[in-house]
Enzyme design. Structure first.
Site, PDB file in Angstrom:
ATOM      1  N   TYR A 151      -1.077  -9.950  15.479  1.00 51.39           N
ATOM      2  CA  TYR A 151      -1.091  -8.776  14.598  1.00 51.39           C
ATOM      3  C   TYR A 151      -2.305  -7.895  14.898  1.00 51.39           C
ATOM      4  O   TYR A 151      -2.181  -6.682  15.122  1.00 51.39           O
ATOM      5  CB  TYR A 151      -1.107  -9.217  13.137  1.00 51.39           C
ATOM      6  N   VAL A 199      -7.387  -5.707   1.266  1.00 50.26           N
ATOM      7  CA  VAL A 199      -6.858  -4.868   0.187  1.00 50.26           C
ATOM      8  C   VAL A 199      -6.161  -5.746  -0.848  1.00 50.26           C
ATOM      9  O   VAL A 199      -5.418  -6.662  -0.504  1.00 50.26           O
ATOM     10  CB  VAL A 199      -5.875  -3.820   0.740  1.00 50.26           C
ATOM     11  N   LYS A 240      11.252  -6.080  -2.771  1.00 50.10           N
ATOM     12  CA  LYS A 240      10.454  -4.850  -2.802  1.00 50.10           C
ATOM     13  C   LYS A 240      10.999  -3.804  -3.780  1.00 50.10           C
ATOM     14  O   LYS A 240      10.361  -2.777  -3.996  1.00 50.10           O
ATOM     15  CB  LYS A 240      10.409  -4.220  -1.404  1.00 50.10           C
ATOM     16  N   ARG A 253     -15.931 -11.664   2.457  1.00 53.29           N
ATOM     17  CA  ARG A 253     -15.003 -10.600   2.870  1.00 53.29           C
ATOM     18  C   ARG A 253     -15.325  -9.305   2.123  1.00 53.29           C
ATOM     19  O   ARG A 253     -15.901  -9.309   1.042  1.00 53.29           O
ATOM     20  CB  ARG A 253     -13.557 -10.995   2.544  1.00 53.29           C
ATOM     21  N   SER A 257      -6.339  -1.813  11.124  1.00 50.81           N
ATOM     22  CA  SER A 257      -6.687  -3.012  10.364  1.00 50.81           C
ATOM     23  C   SER A 257      -8.061  -3.529  10.767  1.00 50.81           C
ATOM     24  O   SER A 257      -8.478  -3.401  11.930  1.00 50.81           O
ATOM     25  CB  SER A 257      -5.653  -4.104  10.617  1.00 50.81           C
ATOM     26  N   LYS A 316       4.958 -10.198  -1.236  1.00 52.79           N
ATOM     27  CA  LYS A 316       4.317 -10.530   0.026  1.00 52.79           C
ATOM     28  C   LYS A 316       4.221 -12.019   0.336  1.00 52.79           C
ATOM     29  O   LYS A 316       3.870 -12.398   1.445  1.00 52.79           O
ATOM     30  CB  LYS A 316       2.917  -9.897   0.087  1.00 52.79           C
ATOM     31  N   LYS A 325      -2.520  -3.982  16.568  1.00 51.59           N
ATOM     32  CA  LYS A 325      -3.201  -2.869  15.905  1.00 51.59           C
ATOM     33  C   LYS A 325      -4.294  -2.289  16.796  1.00 51.59           C
ATOM     34  O   LYS A 325      -4.478  -1.066  16.885  1.00 51.59           O
ATOM     35  CB  LYS A 325      -3.786  -3.327  14.569  1.00 51.59           C
ATOM     36  N   ARG A 339       3.163 -15.558   1.180  1.00 47.83           N
ATOM     37  CA  ARG A 339       1.926 -16.136   1.704  1.00 47.83           C
ATOM     38  C   ARG A 339       0.885 -15.059   2.044  1.00 47.83           C
ATOM     39  O   ARG A 339      -0.319 -15.295   1.976  1.00 47.83           O
ATOM     40  CB  ARG A 339       2.244 -16.961   2.950  1.00 47.83           C
ATOM     41  N   ILE A 380       0.834  -1.202   0.000  1.00 50.74           N
ATOM     42  CA  ILE A 380       0.000   0.000   0.000  1.00 50.74           C
ATOM     43  C   ILE A 380       0.870   1.254   0.000  1.00 50.74           C
ATOM     44  O   ILE A 380       0.568   2.236  -0.688  1.00 50.74           O
ATOM     45  CB  ILE A 380      -0.966  -0.012   1.201  1.00 50.74           C
ATOM     46  N   HIS A 440      -2.767 -14.928  -5.487  1.00 48.22           N
ATOM     47  CA  HIS A 440      -2.496 -16.368  -5.473  1.00 48.22           C
ATOM     48  C   HIS A 440      -3.394 -17.114  -6.458  1.00 48.22           C
ATOM     49  O   HIS A 440      -2.945 -18.026  -7.163  1.00 48.22           O
ATOM     50  CB  HIS A 440      -2.678 -16.926  -4.057  1.00 48.22           C
TER      51      HIS A 440
END
Length: 326
Positions: free
Chosen positions: A146, A175, A43, A220, A119, A183, A150, A185, A16, A192
């Site tokens: 995670y 996203v 990256k 989702r 998130s 990225k 957040k 997995r 992002i 994917h």
């Protein structure tokens, strides 16, 4: 925002963040300071062709800041440890909580507006719904470290008496879009699925382990990254009430819808095979997410969101087919 404003983007080499850098360039902003761990070779392509004035390693950022005192006008803090399968909370605490507090405190002290990445993982299993209501934040029960990190920062931010002149914590839903090649997995299901379909003309989806949902009908809120970066810049330009803002489309779709859109774009007949959800994430799996977008629209954001089929078609045709970058 003025074209000569110095703008900091953390996580600038990531998915992002790099798209935001590209969008800011498109809008005429080139006085950008990019913060990340630039040693990750995968990256590199994300920043090719981008205009900026300096790259600063995330470990050196706070030592570097005094040299730019009174020059930075805005901060987009998108850098984070985003691996939902990383179970060591200390890793998430360092980058998602402690580092974010330092960013906040700098912006507060120096009167700099801040937009940061929260998130939808903060919502956990959705027991309290998906409304970006500040009253429920302390009640939320994220399903992984995670999400916990957040949510802990959101709780901390809301408790602060001293704040940046404007701040917004964006609860990113699912996203997808260009610049996620690195990225692994953690790349989007679309990324994917596209690669599986190209290789085998079929795709694997997780089987439902919840009797309330049929296989492939887990739901989702998928949001195209172009909508995300549009929201980021709109908030900085308009600065409505500070607080948490959902960043989704408000329209949830099934995984079956998603992969069918990919097959359709590639002009192939859908062939879907179901596999068991990996045991290490099965009890932390969200079967339904849908952003309540009323707060953002009430604040004045009225740009239409990409429909899933339109976003998938553009992502596949303009980026994935040629492994190109935004």
């Amino acid at each position: 925002m003025l074209k000569n404003d110095v703008i900091v983007v953390t996580g600038a080499a990531g998915f992002i963040g790099s798209c935001l850098v590209g969008y800011l360039n498109h809008l005429g902003f080139s006085q950008l300071v990019l913060v990340d761990d630039f040693s990750v070779a995968a990256k590199t392509g994300n920043l090719e062709g981008k205009a900026f004035i300096e790259k600063v390693h995330r470990e050196q950022f706070f030592e570097w800041l005094p040299g730019y005192k009174n020059q930075i006008r805005y901060v987009f803090h998108l850098g984070a440890r985003t691996d939902t399968t990383e179970m060591d909370y200390a890793v998430h605490k360092k980058w998602n909580l402690d580092y974010s507090k330092l960013i906040w405190e700098y912006c507060t002290t120096n009167n700099i507006p801040l937009v940061y990445a929260s998130s939808a993982a903060t919502y956990g299993g959705g027991e309290h719904g998906y409304q970006d209501n500040h009253e429920i934040v302390t009640k939320l029960q994220p399903l992984n470290p995670y999400g916990v990190s957040k949510n802990e920062f959101d709780i901390w931010a809301l408790a602060q008496q001293h704040t940046p002149p404007f701040w917004a914590g964006l609860k990113f839903f699912n996203v997808y879009g260009p610049n996620e090649y690195h990225k692994g997995r953690m790349a989007s299901v679309i990324f994917h699925a596209y690669n599986q379909i190209k290789a085998n003309r079929s795709v694997k989806l997780f089987r439902s382990h919840n009797p309330a949902y049929k296989d492939g009908e887990q739901i989702r809120d998928f949001i195209y990254v172009k909508d995300v970066i549009s929201i980021c810049t709109w908030l900085m330009n308009h600065q409505p009430a500070s607080g948490l803002y959902n960043t989704g489309t408000g329209t949830a779709r099934t995984f079956k819808d998603l992969v069918t859109a990919i097959f359709s774009t590639l002009e192939l007949k859908p062939e879907i095979n179901f596999i068991n959800t990996p045991a290490d994430i099965r009890d932390k799996y969200q079967y339904f997410t849908e952003a309540d977008m009323h707060k953002l629209t009430a604040a004045g954001y009225n740009k239409p969101f990409y429909a899933l089929e339109d976003g998938v078609k553009e992502y596949v045709n303009e980026f994935l087919k040629g492994t190109t970058y935004y």
